[in-house]
Structure formats: C-alpha cells, structure tokens
Scaffold this motif. Structure first.
Motif, short mmCIF file in Angstrom:
data_model
loop_
_atom_site.label_atom_id
_atom_site.label_comp_id
_atom_site.label_asym_id
_atom_site.label_seq_id
_atom_site.Cartn_x
_atom_site.Cartn_y
_atom_site.Cartn_z
N ALA A 117 0.72 -1.42 -0.05
CA ALA A 117 -0.19 0.00 0.12
C ALA A 117 0.81 1.32 -0.06
O ALA A 117 0.47 2.29 0.37
CB ALA A 117 -1.04 -0.09 0.98
N LYS A 118 2.02 1.28 -0.51
CA LYS A 118 2.81 2.36 -0.52
C LYS A 118 3.86 2.17 -1.94
O LYS A 118 4.38 1.40 -2.15
CB LYS A 118 3.63 2.48 0.67
CG LYS A 118 4.48 3.60 0.73
CD LYS A 118 5.37 3.72 2.13
CE LYS A 118 6.43 4.86 2.08
NZ LYS A 118 7.20 4.77 3.34
N ILE A 119 4.05 3.56 -2.36
CA ILE A 119 5.07 3.58 -3.60
C ILE A 119 5.79 4.82 -3.50
O ILE A 119 5.07 5.86 -3.13
CB ILE A 119 4.17 3.45 -4.93
CG1 ILE A 119 3.82 1.95 -5.25
CG2 ILE A 119 5.35 3.58 -6.12
CD1 ILE A 119 3.09 1.95 -6.32
N GLU A 120 7.08 4.80 -3.61
CA GLU A 120 7.95 5.79 -3.80
C GLU A 120 8.60 5.94 -5.01
O GLU A 120 8.78 4.84 -5.59
CB GLU A 120 9.13 5.79 -2.91
CG GLU A 120 8.54 5.85 -1.24
CD GLU A 120 9.85 5.95 -0.30
OE1 GLU A 120 10.96 6.12 -1.15
OE2 GLU A 120 9.75 6.12 0.72
N VAL A 121 8.67 7.36 -5.56
CA VAL A 121 9.32 7.84 -6.95
C VAL A 121 10.19 8.74 -6.75
O VAL A 121 9.74 9.67 -6.03
CB VAL A 121 8.18 7.98 -8.01
CG1 VAL A 121 7.56 6.58 -8.47
CG2 VAL A 121 7.37 9.35 -7.72
N GLN A 122 11.50 8.64 -7.21
CA GLN A 122 12.38 9.43 -7.01
C GLN A 122 13.41 9.82 -8.18
O GLN A 122 13.68 8.88 -8.70
CB GLN A 122 13.34 9.01 -5.74
CG GLN A 122 14.37 10.19 -5.42
CD GLN A 122 15.34 9.64 -4.23
OE1 GLN A 122 15.68 8.43 -4.17
NE2 GLN A 122 15.96 10.48 -3.57
N LEU A 123 13.49 11.25 -8.43
CA LEU A 123 14.39 11.57 -9.50
C LEU A 123 15.47 12.12 -8.96
O LEU A 123 15.52 12.87 -8.11
CB LEU A 123 13.47 12.62 -10.33
CG LEU A 123 14.11 13.48 -11.32
CD1 LEU A 123 14.61 12.79 -12.44
CD2 LEU A 123 13.36 14.60 -11.78
#
Length: 309
Positions: free
Chosen positions: A255-261
């Motif tokens: 139930a969690k997603i991280e996206v990082q640039l």
C-alpha cells in the motif's frame, strides 16, 4: 706579470672545459628525450569496449516489428539476450544496441511498427520476468520490489498536432496483471491489467502517472476492471531533465509507492487505491512511444538498470 697572466689563463681554460663538458652532457640528454617517437616494444592495446550495466537474466524485450508474422510484436526472452546474445540477433540490432562511446544501451522505436493487442503505441521495452520462461508468475505489492536505473532521452520527434513540443515517451512502469487464480475464478479471456505507475518524459520533464480509483468506495470484482471509469491517472511533475542523463527509482511495498528523480525528495503515494489494488505486477523499462503520428520516433539510453525483490 706574465706568470700571473699564464696562471689566470690556465685556470680559465680548465673552468671552460668543465662547463663545456657539463653542457654537452645535458644537451645530449635533451636531444635523446626529444628524439623519441613514443613507440614501445610493448604498445598499450586499446581498452575493451564497455557496455551498460544490465543483467538480462530476468528481462525479455518487446520490439516494434513482427518478422515472424504471428500478429504480435516480436519478443526475445532472457536466454536470447544474456551473455550479450542480443548483439548477435539481427532482428534486435536496429532497436536495441550498444553505444560504447558512453557505455549505454540504446532503445529505438517508431510509430508504424507492430503493437500489442491492448495498445496502438509501439515500444522497444524490457519486461520483467521473475521466472525467465513464465510470464504468469509475478509479484504483489505485499511482496514489494524496487526498480532503479540511470537513463537519458536523447531524441524525440516533434509533435506538430498538439500544444506539446515533442511526443511523449514512457521510460519506466509498474504494470498490472490479473493473477492466474483470478483468471480461473472469473473466467477472464485476458489477464491484462492497467499500469499502476507510468514514468513519462514530457518535453524534458519527468512525470509520474499513478492509477487511482475514480470512486474509492469501489469493491469486489469491479476492482479488476481496466476501464477508465474505475481507474484513472493522477499526474505529478517530478522535475526537469531535458536531454541530460538522470537517475530514477521506483520502490513498491504494501500500500505504498515511492518515486524519486535523482537526489530529489522522493514522492510518496499512500492511499486507499493502493490498499485495494487487486492486481499482480511486473516492472517495465525502455522506450514506449505514446503517439499515433506516423512519422514519430524516439531514442532512449540506459546506462544501468537493476531490479530487486
């Protein structure tokens, strides 16, 4: 007077001789150094070419061509790609190839090539396979996983039909798929699910699109629909990269997603839609051109790519 003169003269001759010899020796050394042409009995060989850091043991590639005329885009499995096998496949070479000048793997695609049954958009794209010969075995959000890569969009065709400068390209995804169990339970003819995360290059900006429920009270079998009336995209601009290389990370968990640039602050999704996400998942990476313009094309480079679970 004459004795002193002769003595001085003798001393001068001795000093002159010493200085001359010293200068002559020094001159010999300089002449010797300048005469070398850089040749050697053991010349240094050119270094071996370097390739992108990608382990193909759990990736297959989909191409925008159908050379075997089976009505589907051609695909090559891990066993075909591993050990630099892709370098020897004539069908793959035009679309996925090495650029040893900058240690990258180039993905090229164009509109007008073969497309999948559920999309009119062409792609030269890697699809994760947890089990190399079985695309039906995938992972859930509870299982979790992470995709990391360094990449660069190098060229995209101009968009003359909209207000955009260039056509849009998807470079990473978490794609949904209906599990074998749900296929059997509901008698579905297709296991296609919606993409949970799509990472776009849009006119130099990196955008994240995430599927979210139109109505958060949706329950049961309706959750397994791919309809835009059930699941729609929420869109976040993560920053500008232009045509420069960048690092990107997608980390999925329960139930969690991280996206990082790059090293920017990660953008975190935690919501009811992720709690209710009913699909299994797999990662994708490459060059997915999202336009119907018959003259469209795009080039994407990957320098490294890594998946962990």
């Amino acid at each position: 007077m004459n004795r002193f003169y002769r003595k001085d003269t003798t001393l001068s001759i001795v000093l002159f001789t010493i200085i001359f010899v010293f200068i002559s020796c020094g001159s010999d050394e300089v002449i010797q150094d300048n005469s070398t042409d850089g040749s050697s009995d053991n010349p240094v060989e050119d270094p071996a070419p370097s390739f992108a850091d990608i382990n193909f043991s759990n990736w297959k590639v989909t191409l925008p061509v159908d050379e075997n005329n089976d009505g589907k885009p051609d695909e090559y499995k891990p066993k075909d790609l591993m050990g630099f096998g892709y370098q020897n496949l004539n069908s793959v070479k035009p679309f996925m190839y090495d650029d040893t000048d900058d240690t990258s793997l180039v993905f090229y695609t164009y509109q007008g090539g073969a497309t999948t049954a559920n999309s009119n958009y062409p792609r030269t794209e890697l699809r994760e396979l947890i089990v190399p010969d079985n695309s039906k075995i995938n992972w859930t959000l509870k299982d979790g996983g992470e995709l990391k890569g360094k990449l660069k969009v190098t060229e995209v065709s101009v968009d003359n039909d909209t207000n955009n400068d260039y056509h849009y390209v998807i470079v990473m995804q978490i794609h949904g798929i209906i599990s074998v169990q749900d296929m059997q339970t509901h008698g579905f003819s297709s296991n296609n699910g919606p993409p949970l995360i799509k990472i776009y290059w849009k006119d130099g900006y990196v955008w994240s699109h995430k599927k979210s429920l139109v109505n958060e009270s949706t329950e049961g079998d309706d959750l397994l629909s791919t309809s835009s009336s059930i699941w729609s995209d929420i869109k976040v601009n993560l920053g500008y990269v232009g045509y420069e290389s960048f690092d990107f990370r997608i980390t999925a968990s329960d139930a969690k997603i991280e996206v990082q640039l790059n090293t920017n602050e990660p953008y975190v999704y935690e919501d009811v839609s992720l709690e209710k996400w009913p699909f299994e998942n797999y990662f994708k990476a490459g060059n997915y051109l999202t336009t119907l313009d018959p003259n469209a094309y795009s080039y994407v480079k990957y320098y490294n790519l890594e998946v962990t679970h």
